[in-house]
Design an enzyme around this catalytic site. Structure first.
Site, PDB file in Angstrom:
ATOM      1  N   LYS A   1      -9.007   3.423  -3.098  1.00  0.00           N
ATOM      2  CA  LYS A   1      -9.465   3.424  -0.993  1.00  0.00           C
ATOM      3  C   LYS A   1     -10.348   3.918  -1.214  1.00  0.00           C
ATOM      4  CE  LYS A   1      -7.324   2.216   2.717  1.00  0.00           C
ATOM      5  NZ  LYS A   1      -6.471   2.866   3.516  1.00  0.00           N
TER       6      LYS A   1
ATOM      7  N   CYS B   1      -6.141  -2.655   2.746  1.00  0.00           N
ATOM      8  CA  CYS B   1      -5.754  -2.620   4.257  1.00  0.00           C
ATOM      9  C   CYS B   1      -7.304  -2.751   4.824  1.00  0.00           C
ATOM     10  CB  CYS B   1      -5.686  -1.334   4.321  1.00  0.00           C
ATOM     11  SG  CYS B   1      -4.477  -1.202   5.782  1.00  0.00           S
TER      12      CYS B   1
ATOM     13  N   GLU C   1       0.639  -1.343  -0.344  1.00  0.00           N
ATOM     14  CA  GLU C   1      -0.412   0.071  -0.005  1.00  0.00           C
ATOM     15  C   GLU C   1       1.044   1.537   0.162  1.00  0.00           C
ATOM     16  OE1 GLU C   1      -3.476   2.141   2.231  1.00  0.00           O
ATOM     17  OE2 GLU C   1      -2.213   0.223   3.663  1.00  0.00           O
TER      18      GLU C   1
END
Length: 333
Positions: free
Chosen positions: A132, A166, A49
């Site tokens: 995201k 995540c 990430e």
């Protein structure tokens, strides 16, 4: 259209730090790591990430002082446009080393930043991105929110490839939407080095009946600029600047659709962790007893609707059509 399905794919997750505030140096480091992965005969390489552009670990972006604003200016400058020259360079790397490349990146659109994942094929084509959709905790002070228009799953000769970032992996409805798209190689770049992360990834692998690849950065305090340029919070006094103090312990892992750990987790330092994935051989065995969006679903009582349209703050309608009459003709009508 992709070629016939290959029996296995050799996949590598990269555990390494960015060069914070220095995107060209980070790209150089990415190429060195790609070369190492290619020497392992890897065909799919997944970076952590925010690898390109950097993860602002420990920084207090609630700081509205001139110093805080200058820090954001530097972080904004380190982000990349998509598409853009850095994307072109990553595409060339994928072609040079003949790999599918998946990497976390901080994407800049105007003055808003997004935590994104970029996808490239071995021919050097940029395939697309995932933004995201839910930044976590302090991330919301610095990153914008994506939407489900960028939750792609790509057909490859090795299986259907996609990514969830995540703590998005803790969102059961998002996971379900990815399962419904048929994801088989589930990339989960993360900033979570905690004790429970491997358990989370194991659950996803078994729930989705897919291979899970989770690369995580490994960082020491010296991988970030020294104070006062970069202050590590909650308190710098607990972390000696320019030291080998570990501030991000890694824990990268590859897990089979049966919940078996194939590589990692590693908390020792930077490295490459590799496993052979047999999508055609193992995923059907996992789906035999549990197919979460197939024979183990109950669409008659439980169903999910996903809005996958782009959500934009301003929509411009088409320009008014020009009249076929001249102004002086209109006056005579």
């Amino acid at each position: 259209m992709v070629s016939a399905m290959s029996s296995t794919v050799r996949a590598t997750v990269v555990q390494a730090s960015s060069v914070f505030y220095d995107t060209p140096a980070t790209l150089d480091k990415a190429e060195r790591l790609l070369k190492e992965a290619a020497e392992l005969e890897s065909q799919l390489v997944v970076f952590p990430e925010a690898f390109i552009g950097g993860y602002p670990r420990g920084y207090n972006f609630a700081d509205k002082s001139p110093r805080g604003k200058e820090s954001f200016r530097k972080y904004h400058a380190s982000a990349i446009n998509v598409p853009g020259p850095e994307v072109d360079r990553l595409a060339k790397m994928a072609a040079k080393y003949k790999v599918y490349l998946v990497t976390g990146a901080i994407e800049r659109e105007g003055y808003t930043l997004y935590c994104s994942v970029l996808f490239f094929d071995p021919e050097g084509n940029y395939l697309g991105k995932h933004r995201k959709i839910m930044p976590t905790y302090r991330e919301r002070l610095v990153w914008g929110f994506g939407d489900c228009s960028t939750t792609p799953v790509y057909d490859t000769p090795y299986g259907k490839l996609g990514s969830v970032i995540c703590w998005e992996n803790r969102m059961p409805l998002l996971r379900t939407s990815m399962y419904a798209k048929g994801i088989e190689i589930y990339c989960a770049p993360s900033a979570d080095s905690g004790d429970t992360w491997v358990s989370t990834m194991t659950h996803v692998a078994m729930e989705g009946g897919c291979y899970v690849l989770s690369p995580i950065q490994f960082c020491r305090r010296k991988d970030y600029p020294s104070p006062p340029e970069y202050l590590y919070s909650p308190s710098e006094e607990f972390v000696t600047p320019d030291s080998d103090s570990i501030i991000w312990a890694g824990g990268s892992v590859i897990i089979s659709p049966h919940g078996e750990i194939l590589a990692g987790p590693n908390y020792e330092g930077e490295g490459l962790f590799t496993a052979d994935l047999d999508v055609r051989g193992e995923i059907p065995k996992a789906k035999f007893m549990f197919d979460v969006v197939g024979h183990y679903s109950r669409a008659d009582i439980l169903n999910l609707t996903v809005n996958n349209r782009p959500l934009v703050p301003v929509t411009f309608t088409s320009s008014p059509c020009k009249s076929k009459y001249r102004d002086d003709e209109l006056e005579d009508l």
